[in-house]
Design a protein around this motif. Structure first.
Motif, PDB file in Angstrom:
ATOM      1  N   LEU A 255       0.828  -1.215   0.000  1.00 10.19           N
ATOM      2  CA  LEU A 255       0.000   0.000   0.000  1.00 10.19           C
ATOM      3  C   LEU A 255       0.858   1.259   0.000  1.00 10.19           C
ATOM      4  CD1 LEU A 255      -2.690  -1.002   2.659  1.00 10.19           C
ATOM      5  CD2 LEU A 255      -3.104  -0.585   0.232  1.00 10.19           C
ATOM      6  N   LYS A 263      -1.971   9.142  -0.575  1.00  9.70           N
ATOM      7  CA  LYS A 263      -2.100   8.304   0.623  1.00  9.70           C
ATOM      8  C   LYS A 263      -2.206   9.191   1.860  1.00  9.70           C
ATOM      9  CE  LYS A 263       1.725   6.189  -0.489  1.00  9.70           C
ATOM     10  NZ  LYS A 263       1.924   6.659  -1.866  1.00  9.70           N
ATOM     11  N   HIS A 291      -9.122   9.509  -2.593  1.00 10.67           N
ATOM     12  CA  HIS A 291      -7.802   9.166  -2.085  1.00 10.67           C
ATOM     13  C   HIS A 291      -7.828   7.875  -1.265  1.00 10.67           C
ATOM     14  CE1 HIS A 291      -6.904  13.159  -3.478  1.00 10.67           C
ATOM     15  NE2 HIS A 291      -7.726  13.713  -2.595  1.00 10.67           N
ATOM     16  N   SER A 292      -6.637   7.361  -0.945  1.00 13.60           N
ATOM     17  CA  SER A 292      -6.519   6.154  -0.127  1.00 13.60           C
ATOM     18  C   SER A 292      -6.162   6.532   1.305  1.00 13.60           C
ATOM     19  CB  SER A 292      -5.426   5.233  -0.684  1.00 13.60           C
ATOM     20  OG  SER A 292      -5.769   4.783  -1.978  1.00 13.60           O
ATOM     21  N   ILE A 294      -4.982   5.143   5.225  1.00 14.42           N
ATOM     22  CA  ILE A 294      -4.438   4.132   6.125  1.00 14.42           C
ATOM     23  C   ILE A 294      -4.848   4.546   7.532  1.00 14.42           C
ATOM     24  CG2 ILE A 294      -2.338   3.071   7.029  1.00 14.42           C
ATOM     25  CD1 ILE A 294      -1.041   3.740   4.300  1.00 14.42           C
ATOM     26  N   VAL A 325       3.402   8.787   3.212  1.00 14.92           N
ATOM     27  CA  VAL A 325       2.073   9.341   2.969  1.00 14.92           C
ATOM     28  C   VAL A 325       2.181  10.803   2.548  1.00 14.92           C
ATOM     29  CG1 VAL A 325       1.010   7.745   4.597  1.00 14.92           C
ATOM     30  CG2 VAL A 325       1.728  10.016   5.396  1.00 14.92           C
TER      31      VAL A 325
END
Length: 427
Positions: A255, A263, A291-292, A294, A325
């Motif tokens: 990821l 990220k 967006h991603s 975490i 990120v």
């Protein structure tokens, strides 16, 4: 030099002290750490420390007043209160727990000091520990929170309100007055106990500063220089970040390598992750972003259903994740705050209590991110803030420069010289 360190019972405080211990170890000092029994498992990875675990003391009153609140078994409602109302719901309960801890462990402190015979003692504690203050050995108060409290003599606003220069001082005075009243009542028995152990303290004092030296961690570019220089008796470190743990990050490391989307790391800390309702709110917001994310879900993991663009883990290796990120969304705790800046990342702060509000205000004042009340921010505001920050090239350059300056710090070398001079003067 032999250094003995202590931390109050809280993972954030322990992590900060471990970072400082690593600095001392780097300069060849022998570092010992007196650790609360509840935190014994956190220390296994730090082989540069000699750990001495306090004996386990069963005290239902301590458990009920502090530990249960910290575990968020029934305490998350306090995050929704205004700062004045949080005094009773957070500050009073926390100090009651810290008082109880120090009384229960008075002999543990004293026995360890005699056993180690340190040249210097460092402690992160909001409450006075008489075994330290009366032993005759130089001691340093490690203040691991936002340092606004140190700048009170220069007219800074009350710590914990998220105020800045130019704000109405009446708001600070109202807060200070209420806090003094509630904590004075809470601490009266503790003040009497201190006197019985040979330490006399003004009954209005809450955090007692060291007559030797007080240390805080805050980058020079973020510090409160608008109020004055670093206050006398204080030393500022640009950072005291704990060592990076080599263990896995807690989810698929691929990821971190993907480049299809931006990220974003999201964490509300070891305490904030207990509020399932607010977590579900932000997970819902994230599901509508391109967006991603975490997400450090902690205690919330079993209660969350994550959309395809959100990846969560109960225990994440934060320091390994941050370099990869583009943006950090955080509660604003001082450790994560400084770690994020160290890696030159902009942030959105969602403060829940105490100095988190001050760090959130600092992010806004220094133009390196945004700050929202977590229970009031709307989805539109949240998603727009993310896109605005990610598209702000000037902001990115500004925070990257701050990170570069932190990584080049000479403050560690300067502190090492300071403590050596301090101990020589005492000999």
């Amino acid at each position: 030099m032999r250094i003995l360190m202590f931390s109050m019972d809280g993972i954030g405080h322990f992590n900060a002290c471990v970072g400082l211990a690593k600095i001392f170890h780097k300069f060849g000092h022998e570092v010992h750490f007196g650790l609360p029994y509840s935190a014994k498992d956190y220390a296994n990875e730090f082989d540069f420390l000699t750990i001495h675990v306090f004996e386990k003391i069963d005290d239902p009153e301590y458990d009920n007043l502090w530990v249960n609140w910290a575990k968020l078994e029934d305490g998350t409602f306090v995050f929704r209160l205004n700062p004045i109302d949080q005094i009773a719901g957070i500050s009073v309960i926390a100090h009651r727990g810290f008082n109880k801890f120090n009384i229960n462990h008075h002999e543990c402190y004293g026995d360890l000091i005699k056993k180690i015979a340190p040249d210097l003692i460092c402690i992160d504690s909001y409450n006075t520990v008489p075994a330290i203050t009366t032993c005759g050995i130089p001691w340093i108060l490690v203040y691991s929170a936002n340092p606004l409290l140190a700048y009170q003599p220069f007219g800074a606003p009350a710590a914990g309100l998220g105020l800045g220069i130019g704000d109405d001082p009446a708001e600070s005075e109202e807060y200070r007055k209420k806090r003094r009243e509630l904590l004075k009542e809470e601490r009266k028995d503790y003040v009497k106990w201190l006197a019985s152990k040979g330490h006399i303290i003004d009954e209005n004092t809450v955090v007692e500063f060291s007559p030797y030296l007080n240390v805080y961690s805050y980058p020079a570019d973020m510090d409160y220089s608008e109020y004055g220089p670093v206050p006398e008796g204080w030393f500022r470190l640009d950072h005291m970040i704990r060592p990076v743990n080599d263990s896995p990050i807690g989810l698929d490391e691929q990821l971190l390598m993907q480049t299809q989307t931006k990220k974003i790391f999201f964490s509300l800390g070891s305490v904030g992750c207990g509020d399932i309702s607010v977590f579900k709110k932000f997970i819902s917001f994230m599901s509508n972003s391109k967006h991603s994310f975490i997400v450090s879900v902690g205690k919330s993991k079993g209660d969350l259903e994550l959309p395809p663009n959100v990846f969560g883990g109960k225990f994440l290796n934060q320091l390994k994740i941050l370099p990869h990120v583009d943006l950090v969304i955080t509660h604003g705790g001082n450790n994560t705050f400084v770690e994020t800046l160290y890696h030159g990342k902009p942030m959105i702060v969602l403060p829940l209590f105490a100095d988190q509000r001050d760090n959130g205000r600092r992010v806004v004042d220094k133009k390196i991110g945004k700050c929202f009340k977590p229970y009031e921010v709307t989805e539109a505001e949240f998603l727009k803030a993310i896109d605005d920050i990610l598209n702000d090239e000037e902001m990115r350059e500004r925070v990257e420069k701050i990170g570069e300056n932190i990584r080049k710090t000479q403050s560690h070398e300067n502190l090492n010289k300071k403590i050596q001079d301090l101990c020589k003067a005492k000999q």
